[in-house]
Write an enzyme that holds these catalytic residues in place. Structure first.
Site, PDB file in Angstrom:
ATOM      1  N   SER A  64       0.826  -1.211   0.000  1.00  0.00           N
ATOM      2  CA  SER A  64       0.000   0.000   0.000  1.00  0.00           C
ATOM      3  C   SER A  64       0.861   1.262   0.000  1.00  0.00           C
ATOM      4  O   SER A  64       1.988   1.270   0.490  1.00  0.00           O
ATOM      5  CB  SER A  64      -0.914   0.027   1.220  1.00  0.00           C
ATOM      6  OG  SER A  64      -1.695  -1.140   1.290  1.00  0.00           O
TER       7      SER A  64
HETATM    8  N1  SAH Z   1      -1.408  -3.869   3.302  1.00  0.00           N
HETATM    9  C1  SAH Z   1      -0.776  -4.656   2.280  1.00  0.00           C
HETATM   10  C2  SAH Z   1      -1.591  -4.518   1.012  1.00  0.00           C
HETATM   11  C3  SAH Z   1      -1.530  -5.686   0.159  1.00  0.00           C
HETATM   12  S1  SAH Z   1      -2.584  -5.584  -1.256  1.00  0.00           S
HETATM   13  C4  SAH Z   1       0.635  -4.155   2.081  1.00  0.00           C
HETATM   14  O1  SAH Z   1       0.878  -2.983   2.347  1.00  0.00           O
HETATM   15  O2  SAH Z   1       1.492  -4.900   1.620  1.00  0.00           O
HETATM   16  C5  SAH Z   1      -4.042  -6.407  -0.686  1.00  0.00           C
HETATM   17  C6  SAH Z   1      -3.842  -7.784  -0.105  1.00  0.00           C
HETATM   18  O3  SAH Z   1      -5.142  -8.314   0.170  1.00  0.00           O
HETATM   19  C7  SAH Z   1      -3.171  -8.780  -1.035  1.00  0.00           C
HETATM   20  O4  SAH Z   1      -2.087  -9.375  -0.374  1.00  0.00           O
HETATM   21  C8  SAH Z   1      -4.261  -9.787  -1.350  1.00  0.00           C
HETATM   22  O5  SAH Z   1      -3.790 -11.105  -1.537  1.00  0.00           O
HETATM   23  C9  SAH Z   1      -5.116  -9.694  -0.100  1.00  0.00           C
HETATM   24  N2  SAH Z   1      -6.481 -10.173  -0.286  1.00  0.00           N
HETATM   25  C10 SAH Z   1      -7.312  -9.966  -1.322  1.00  0.00           C
HETATM   26  N3  SAH Z   1      -8.489 -10.577  -1.116  1.00  0.00           N
HETATM   27  C11 SAH Z   1      -8.416 -11.181   0.095  1.00  0.00           C
HETATM   28  C12 SAH Z   1      -9.307 -11.968   0.866  1.00  0.00           C
HETATM   29  N4  SAH Z   1     -10.528 -12.274   0.455  1.00  0.00           N
HETATM   30  N5  SAH Z   1      -8.881 -12.421   2.061  1.00  0.00           N
HETATM   31  C13 SAH Z   1      -7.649 -12.124   2.525  1.00  0.00           C
HETATM   32  N6  SAH Z   1      -6.755 -11.386   1.847  1.00  0.00           N
HETATM   33  C14 SAH Z   1      -7.134 -10.918   0.630  1.00  0.00           C
END
Ligand code: SAH
Length: 225
Positions: A74
């Site tokens: 993010s």
């Molecule tokens: N806060 C994280 C953002 C990652 S992007 C960072 O800064 O690195 C969003 C994340 O949500 C991804 O890793 C994706 O795999 C996860 N995600 C998407 N759908 C999901 C779900 N249904 N349950 C759990 N995680 C999910």
């Protein structure tokens, strides 16, 4: 924070110029992030350890960066803003995070609240995030490989829930798992039309605040090995 943990976090500082980091903090402040604790935690958390080495030189830009599997770490502004919204009414004990990804937001949260419960659907991302938090000696986090649409009911209720992927609708399970007075920060929408929302569990029902347009990867369905 322990001495050891403090040393660990500081060690990362040598790897990119302190000035680059300060510039990021200044920028977040100018963009309206005003919680001093949040800014301090972002200042000392080595974001370059949460991206590929090839991208480490861009880690202190205020931008999302790819982390593989079509996912992104993010944008620092979003991490700061969402953390600040969660903490707006005072300190929090139990916080659930949906979408561990690189673990960067997890690491930031773990330094701001008592305990973090982090759910991720992609096993390999979760494993890597876990390693990073251990390296940084951030121990107040537990991880679940599962579907964020379902939350983590066994450990509910939570005082705060943060979702780092955009949901087409607010998942009912997450509303159900909020403690009285609990706060849910979640991007809602699809495609280009996404709004950041703050939902609070009031005595009777929920209050909702729309906080403006955002851009997140989608909240998908089901766990993925
Ligand atoms: N806060 C994280 C953002 C990652 S992007 C960072 O800064 O690195 C969003 C994340 O949500 C991804 O890793 C994706 O795999 C996860 N995600 C998407 N759908 C999901 C779900 N249904 N349950 C759990 N995680 C999910």
């Amino acid at each position: 924070m322990s001495r050891e943990q403090d040393d660990m976090l500081r060690r990362g500082i040598g790897m990119t110029s302190q000035r680059t980091r300060e510039r990021l903090i200044q920028r977040l402040y100018e963009e309206g992030v005003s919680n001093a604790k949040v800014l301090e935690v972002i200042r000392r958390t080595p974001r370059h350890l949460f991206v590929d080495e090839a991208l480490a030189h861009r880690a202190y830009e205020d931008t999302a960066l790819p982390i593989g599997h079509n996912q992104t770490i993010s944008q620092p502004y979003m991490v700061a803003r969402m953390s600040e919204l969660l903490l707006e009414a005072g300190p929090l004990d139990k916080v659930m995070e949906i979408g561990t990804g690189s673990g960067y937001q997890t690491a930031v949260l773990s330094q701001l609240v008592e305990r973090v419960f982090s759910v991720e659907r992609i096993k390999v991302l979760q494993d890597r995030a876990k390693e990073r938090l251990v390296e940084l000696n951030l121990r107040n986090v537990v991880f679940r490989w599962g579907d964020g649409w379902e939350g983590w009911p066994a450990l509910a209720p939570y005082n705060g829930i943060i979702v780092t992927a955009v949901a087409t609708d607010v998942p009912q399970a997450l509303l159900d798992q909020l403690a009285p007075g609990g706060r849910l920060v979640i991007p809602v929408g699809s495609g280009e039309v996404q709004q950041l929302m703050l939902i609070i569990r009031e005595e009777h029902g929920f209050s909702r605040r729309v906080l403006g347009s955002v851009r997140f990867v989608p909240l998908l369905n089901g766990p993925l090995a």
